[in-house]
Design a protein around this motif. Sequence first.
Motif, PDB file in Angstrom:
ATOM      1  N   PHE A 261      -7.160  27.302  37.667  1.00 46.74           N
ATOM      2  CA  PHE A 261      -5.452  26.821  37.187  1.00 46.74           C
ATOM      3  C   PHE A 261      -5.244  28.297  36.831  1.00 46.74           C
ATOM      4  O   PHE A 261      -4.121  29.127  36.280  1.00 46.74           O
ATOM      5  CB  PHE A 261      -5.992  25.880  35.868  1.00 46.74           C
ATOM      6  CG  PHE A 261      -6.203  25.082  35.869  1.00 46.74           C
ATOM      7  CD1 PHE A 261      -5.326  23.838  36.004  1.00 46.74           C
ATOM      8  CD2 PHE A 261      -6.990  23.962  35.984  1.00 46.74           C
ATOM      9  CE1 PHE A 261      -5.615  22.819  36.164  1.00 46.74           C
ATOM     10  CE2 PHE A 261      -7.587  23.045  36.323  1.00 46.74           C
ATOM     11  CZ  PHE A 261      -6.503  22.349  36.497  1.00 46.74           C
ATOM     12  N   ARG A 262      -6.430  29.417  37.177  1.00 46.24           N
ATOM     13  CA  ARG A 262      -6.065  30.975  36.231  1.00 46.24           C
ATOM     14  C   ARG A 262      -5.495  31.210  35.138  1.00 46.24           C
ATOM     15  O   ARG A 262      -4.380  31.858  34.924  1.00 46.24           O
ATOM     16  CB  ARG A 262      -4.915  31.469  37.503  1.00 46.24           C
ATOM     17  CG  ARG A 262      -5.083  30.863  38.833  1.00 46.24           C
ATOM     18  CD  ARG A 262      -6.038  32.065  39.156  1.00 46.24           C
ATOM     19  NE  ARG A 262      -6.850  32.602  40.645  1.00 46.24           N
ATOM     20  CZ  ARG A 262      -7.711  32.966  41.363  1.00 46.24           C
ATOM     21  NH1 ARG A 262      -8.006  33.772  40.436  1.00 46.24           N
ATOM     22  NH2 ARG A 262      -7.700  33.224  42.350  1.00 46.24           N
ATOM     23  N   ASN A 263      -5.830  29.855  34.586  1.00 46.73           N
ATOM     24  CA  ASN A 263      -5.370  30.254  32.887  1.00 46.73           C
ATOM     25  C   ASN A 263      -6.888  29.735  32.176  1.00 46.73           C
ATOM     26  O   ASN A 263      -6.926  28.843  32.133  1.00 46.73           O
ATOM     27  CB  ASN A 263      -4.137  28.724  32.624  1.00 46.73           C
ATOM     28  CG  ASN A 263      -3.669  30.261  31.160  1.00 46.73           C
ATOM     29  OD1 ASN A 263      -3.868  29.147  30.304  1.00 46.73           O
ATOM     30  ND2 ASN A 263      -2.684  29.631  30.993  1.00 46.73           N
ATOM     31  N   ILE A 264      -6.987  30.833  30.969  1.00 44.07           N
ATOM     32  CA  ILE A 264      -8.166  30.776  30.366  1.00 44.07           C
ATOM     33  C   ILE A 264      -8.743  29.462  29.499  1.00 44.07           C
ATOM     34  O   ILE A 264      -9.006  29.068  29.217  1.00 44.07           O
ATOM     35  CB  ILE A 264      -8.522  32.401  29.483  1.00 44.07           C
ATOM     36  CG1 ILE A 264      -9.950  32.121  28.837  1.00 44.07           C
ATOM     37  CG2 ILE A 264      -7.684  32.795  28.017  1.00 44.07           C
ATOM     38  CD1 ILE A 264     -10.964  32.099  29.913  1.00 44.07           C
ATOM     39  N   TYR A 265      -6.379  29.545  28.652  1.00 42.11           N
ATOM     40  CA  TYR A 265      -6.128  28.444  28.107  1.00 42.11           C
ATOM     41  C   TYR A 265      -6.886  26.948  28.570  1.00 42.11           C
ATOM     42  O   TYR A 265      -7.328  26.065  28.502  1.00 42.11           O
ATOM     43  CB  TYR A 265      -5.068  28.232  27.307  1.00 42.11           C
ATOM     44  CG  TYR A 265      -5.608  29.379  26.366  1.00 42.11           C
ATOM     45  CD1 TYR A 265      -6.077  29.758  25.089  1.00 42.11           C
ATOM     46  CD2 TYR A 265      -4.716  31.178  26.572  1.00 42.11           C
ATOM     47  CE1 TYR A 265      -6.212  30.173  24.275  1.00 42.11           C
ATOM     48  CE2 TYR A 265      -4.894  31.998  25.611  1.00 42.11           C
ATOM     49  CZ  TYR A 265      -5.203  31.751  24.800  1.00 42.11           C
ATOM     50  OH  TYR A 265      -5.593  33.217  23.613  1.00 42.11           O
ATOM     51  N   GLN A 266      -6.287  26.694  29.597  1.00 44.73           N
ATOM     52  CA  GLN A 266      -6.078  25.925  30.103  1.00 44.73           C
ATOM     53  C   GLN A 266      -7.853  25.214  30.813  1.00 44.73           C
ATOM     54  O   GLN A 266      -8.469  23.706  31.031  1.00 44.73           O
ATOM     55  CB  GLN A 266      -5.413  25.470  31.907  1.00 44.73           C
ATOM     56  CG  GLN A 266      -3.807  25.717  31.407  1.00 44.73           C
ATOM     57  CD  GLN A 266      -2.761  25.636  32.747  1.00 44.73           C
ATOM     58  OE1 GLN A 266      -2.873  25.758  34.080  1.00 44.73           O
ATOM     59  NE2 GLN A 266      -1.946  26.316  32.105  1.00 44.73           N
ATOM     60  N   THR A 267      -8.659  26.435  31.344  1.00 41.66           N
ATOM     61  CA  THR A 267      -9.708  26.239  31.407  1.00 41.66           C
ATOM     62  C   THR A 267     -10.286  25.953  30.562  1.00 41.66           C
ATOM     63  O   THR A 267     -11.106  25.098  30.684  1.00 41.66           O
ATOM     64  CB  THR A 267     -10.575  28.175  32.139  1.00 41.66           C
ATOM     65  OG1 THR A 267      -9.376  28.527  33.200  1.00 41.66           O
ATOM     66  CG2 THR A 267     -11.945  27.711  32.197  1.00 41.66           C
ATOM     67  N   LEU A 268     -10.493  26.183  29.436  1.00 41.48           N
ATOM     68  CA  LEU A 268     -11.448  26.009  28.292  1.00 41.48           C
ATOM     69  C   LEU A 268     -10.731  24.205  27.934  1.00 41.48           C
ATOM     70  O   LEU A 268     -12.070  23.567  27.221  1.00 41.48           O
ATOM     71  CB  LEU A 268     -11.128  26.806  27.108  1.00 41.48           C
ATOM     72  CG  LEU A 268     -11.882  27.986  26.923  1.00 41.48           C
ATOM     73  CD1 LEU A 268     -11.434  29.205  26.428  1.00 41.48           C
ATOM     74  CD2 LEU A 268     -13.316  28.628  27.172  1.00 41.48           C
ATOM     75  N   LEU A 269      -9.841  24.329  28.260  1.00 38.92           N
ATOM     76  CA  LEU A 269      -9.686  22.673  27.860  1.00 38.92           C
ATOM     77  C   LEU A 269      -9.793  21.996  28.549  1.00 38.92           C
ATOM     78  O   LEU A 269     -10.407  20.653  28.338  1.00 38.92           O
ATOM     79  CB  LEU A 269      -7.876  22.563  27.659  1.00 38.92           C
ATOM     80  CG  LEU A 269      -7.662  23.591  26.487  1.00 38.92           C
ATOM     81  CD1 LEU A 269      -5.661  22.884  27.079  1.00 38.92           C
ATOM     82  CD2 LEU A 269      -7.644  22.489  24.929  1.00 38.92           C
ATOM     83  N   VAL A 270     -10.340  21.760  29.669  1.00 37.31           N
ATOM     84  CA  VAL A 270     -10.749  21.133  31.122  1.00 37.31           C
ATOM     85  C   VAL A 270     -12.210  20.912  30.525  1.00 37.31           C
ATOM     86  O   VAL A 270     -12.799  19.763  30.716  1.00 37.31           O
ATOM     87  CB  VAL A 270     -10.088  21.862  32.123  1.00 37.31           C
ATOM     88  CG1 VAL A 270     -11.589  21.074  33.140  1.00 37.31           C
ATOM     89  CG2 VAL A 270      -8.781  21.584  32.382  1.00 37.31           C
ATOM     90  N   PHE A 271     -12.834  22.613  30.288  1.00 46.50           N
ATOM     91  CA  PHE A 271     -14.114  22.525  30.072  1.00 46.50           C
ATOM     92  C   PHE A 271     -14.977  21.687  28.469  1.00 46.50           C
ATOM     93  O   PHE A 271     -15.566  20.819  29.015  1.00 46.50           O
ATOM     94  CB  PHE A 271     -14.898  23.572  30.023  1.00 46.50           C
ATOM     95  CG  PHE A 271     -16.090  24.026  29.581  1.00 46.50           C
ATOM     96  CD1 PHE A 271     -16.545  23.789  31.764  1.00 46.50           C
ATOM     97  CD2 PHE A 271     -17.220  24.426  28.904  1.00 46.50           C
ATOM     98  CE1 PHE A 271     -17.928  23.839  30.874  1.00 46.50           C
ATOM     99  CE2 PHE A 271     -18.508  24.406  28.759  1.00 46.50           C
ATOM    100  CZ  PHE A 271     -18.671  23.771  30.424  1.00 46.50           C
ATOM    101  N   SER A 272     -13.681  21.540  27.743  1.00 45.58           N
ATOM    102  CA  SER A 272     -13.312  20.982  26.407  1.00 45.58           C
ATOM    103  C   SER A 272     -14.362  19.041  27.206  1.00 45.58           C
ATOM    104  O   SER A 272     -14.536  18.927  25.939  1.00 45.58           O
ATOM    105  CB  SER A 272     -12.918  20.687  25.668  1.00 45.58           C
ATOM    106  OG  SER A 272     -11.997  20.022  25.935  1.00 45.58           O
ATOM    107  N   CYS A 273     -14.048  18.909  28.237  1.00 42.35           N
ATOM    108  CA  CYS A 273     -14.889  17.360  28.583  1.00 42.35           C
ATOM    109  C   CYS A 273     -15.594  17.138  28.037  1.00 42.35           C
ATOM    110  O   CYS A 273     -16.209  15.557  28.290  1.00 42.35           O
ATOM    111  CB  CYS A 273     -13.824  16.428  30.025  1.00 42.35           C
ATOM    112  SG  CYS A 273     -11.823  17.139  29.881  1.00 42.35           S
ATOM    113  N   VAL A 274     -17.167  18.018  29.003  1.00 35.60           N
ATOM    114  CA  VAL A 274     -17.789  18.338  28.831  1.00 35.60           C
ATOM    115  C   VAL A 274     -18.942  17.563  27.813  1.00 35.60           C
ATOM    116  O   VAL A 274     -19.585  16.781  27.843  1.00 35.60           O
ATOM    117  CB  VAL A 274     -18.540  19.807  29.439  1.00 35.60           C
ATOM    118  CG1 VAL A 274     -20.089  18.763  29.684  1.00 35.60           C
ATOM    119  CG2 VAL A 274     -18.387  19.457  31.322  1.00 35.60           C
ATOM    120  N   PRO A 275     -19.078  18.689  27.104  1.00 31.99           N
ATOM    121  CA  PRO A 275     -19.030  17.816  25.164  1.00 31.99           C
ATOM    122  C   PRO A 275     -19.355  16.687  24.891  1.00 31.99           C
ATOM    123  O   PRO A 275     -19.410  16.085  24.414  1.00 31.99           O
ATOM    124  CB  PRO A 275     -19.028  18.794  24.479  1.00 31.99           C
ATOM    125  CG  PRO A 275     -18.192  19.795  24.718  1.00 31.99           C
ATOM    126  CD  PRO A 275     -17.935  19.560  26.494  1.00 31.99           C
TER     127      PRO A 275
END
Length: 660
Positions: A517-531
């Motif tokens: 995604f080359r976007n830190i906010y989109q990266t963190l949003l996708v990663f929020s699915c893990v917890p």
Amino acid sequence: AVTIPLTLLITFIVMKRLGMSGNLMSLGALDFGIIVDGVVIVIDNCVRRVHAKARELGRGLSREELNHTVVDAALEIRQSAGFGELIIVVVFIPIFALTGVEGKMFIPMVGTFSLAVLAALLLSFTLAPALASLFLSGRAEDKEPWLMDALRRAYAPTLQWALRRRKTVLVFGGASVLAGGLLFLRLGGEFLPQLDEGSLVIQLVRPSTISMDQAVALQEKSDKLIQEFPQVARVYSRIGTSDALTDPMPIGLSDTFVMFKNQKDKAAVTPKIVERLRAEIPGQRVLLTQPIQMRFNELMEGTRADIAVKVFGDDMDTLGEAAQKAQSVIEKVEGAGDVELEMQGKSPLLHVSPKLEMLNSLGVSNQEVLETVGVAIGGEEVGSIYEGMRRYPIVVRLNEKDRSDLDALKALPVGLSANSTLPLSEAASLRFKDAYGTILREQGKRRAGILVNPRGRDTESFVVDAQKAVASSVKMPPGYFMEWGGNFKNLQQARRRLAVLTPFVLALVLLIIYAAFRNIYQTLLVFSCVPLALVGGVLGLLLSGLPFSISAGVGFVALSGVAVLNGVVLINCFNDLHRQGLRGADLIKLGTGLRIRPVLMTALVEIFGFLPMMLSTGMGAEVQRPLASVVIGGVISSTTLTLIVLPVLVRLLEKKMWDR
């Protein structure tokens, strides 16, 4: 559906080339749901795009138009399906760094699993579009069954409510993650789930001074008692050391193997067998285990129990006293089950001390004295007898009666020269002395052990309580220390490795998402699915009544990759709609509406794929059940919370996500 057999075929071919065997672990975790995830996403997008194109043109598509539309649909969704499945493979890479038993068990599983996902990913972007172009109609209708239609109608008002109550939703999501973390700390733990082998080993521990005749008589009586139970099919036993000298076993210890006519009878009959053995045949202690489990414990820790409490020191009497105190404390801990001392009692030992001054005056070495005793008691081969091709050794020694008679031993002649002898009593002092028949050593020190087989509790919580009780009640002398081994030690070692590997996995997932995604906010949003997924994994274990184990740990690793797939699909769709000029709530509603079907479909196929594994009761199911429970619970929570929490986060961070 065609992808499933073809994926398995490719996987088996590669396994054959790599020399990987098919077994419970390597094949047991293959989940058809994860195999078809990528294909589901690709075909869903192809059907939707063909239907939209046909509706736009007001006619059915020609074969050429259909082919172009399918290609465009596959390219459009390649990032969602491709990166999502690639992440599932990547999260398994650190598992290959596991060593010991957990490495031997789970590396074949994750290796086969990774091969299957890679094969499915390859087919998702080659075979699936090709078949879609051949078999899809130019007038393909995007119809939905009543269940999907009902879910979509129920989801729409839920999403609107969530967008209006954004703070409430975020607080609920954060509280869910926090609650999952707190519940995880209360799970308890064990190294590996206890396999029910269907048979039983009853270890009967008798006094170390027992004779062979007495041991055989007690064993025959015990075997006959066990055989009286109608549920028992066969009983066979062994006493003492076997032919393999690497398996030392005194006469006072026997292994009784019990085979049942029906494996389901084992749990109900075993307590009754133990009760009768203790009541009707006193003088022997009873330990319960299983054949493979017993060997496994012996290989890992040198003891025959799940937990080995080892006391190290120099003096055997002090070791025995400390071990007995610890045993009495551990027996009172809830869930103690079998608690027995490994150390055998003392037995009489013939102590021969040559009279060196007298022997030196006669010019005789003490070797003559010791050889005399050795030949008389242990025997010495002096020749052979041949019968045809068979050879029988001739051994000289005292008979059984004289070997136990101290007066007869004292009268033994010790050779001084070719023509003179001396009674052994004049050449040496002989006396019986109580001594330990077996002295165990480890780490350069003598040790005594307490063997514990917990029942009704997980290993970790039992050991924690037992350690506290022993620490407060048993004071070790200077130079003496205690070590807790067995499955608890293995669990700690594996947990330490996972504690190092898990941050590496998460960092690797973050890097891959950022590369997509080359976007830190989109990266963190996708990663929020893990917890959000880990919450369901913990609940899955709790509802199944299972503690944390290495099998569950591998399930959490797999779950982190599966959960990211939903986030990638949604964020990628939001990006496409943003490029088309949509903004705000309209973008959220349309994006979730377009992707709710593939998200729910992938979740359902994963759940149904792991469901037989979670509900299975066959042999070996205990190892797979924790993994399946984690994944099913995690997929449910991840899908539910992602479809509600992720759109709210996107709405809050909309400007930062697409601010160039």
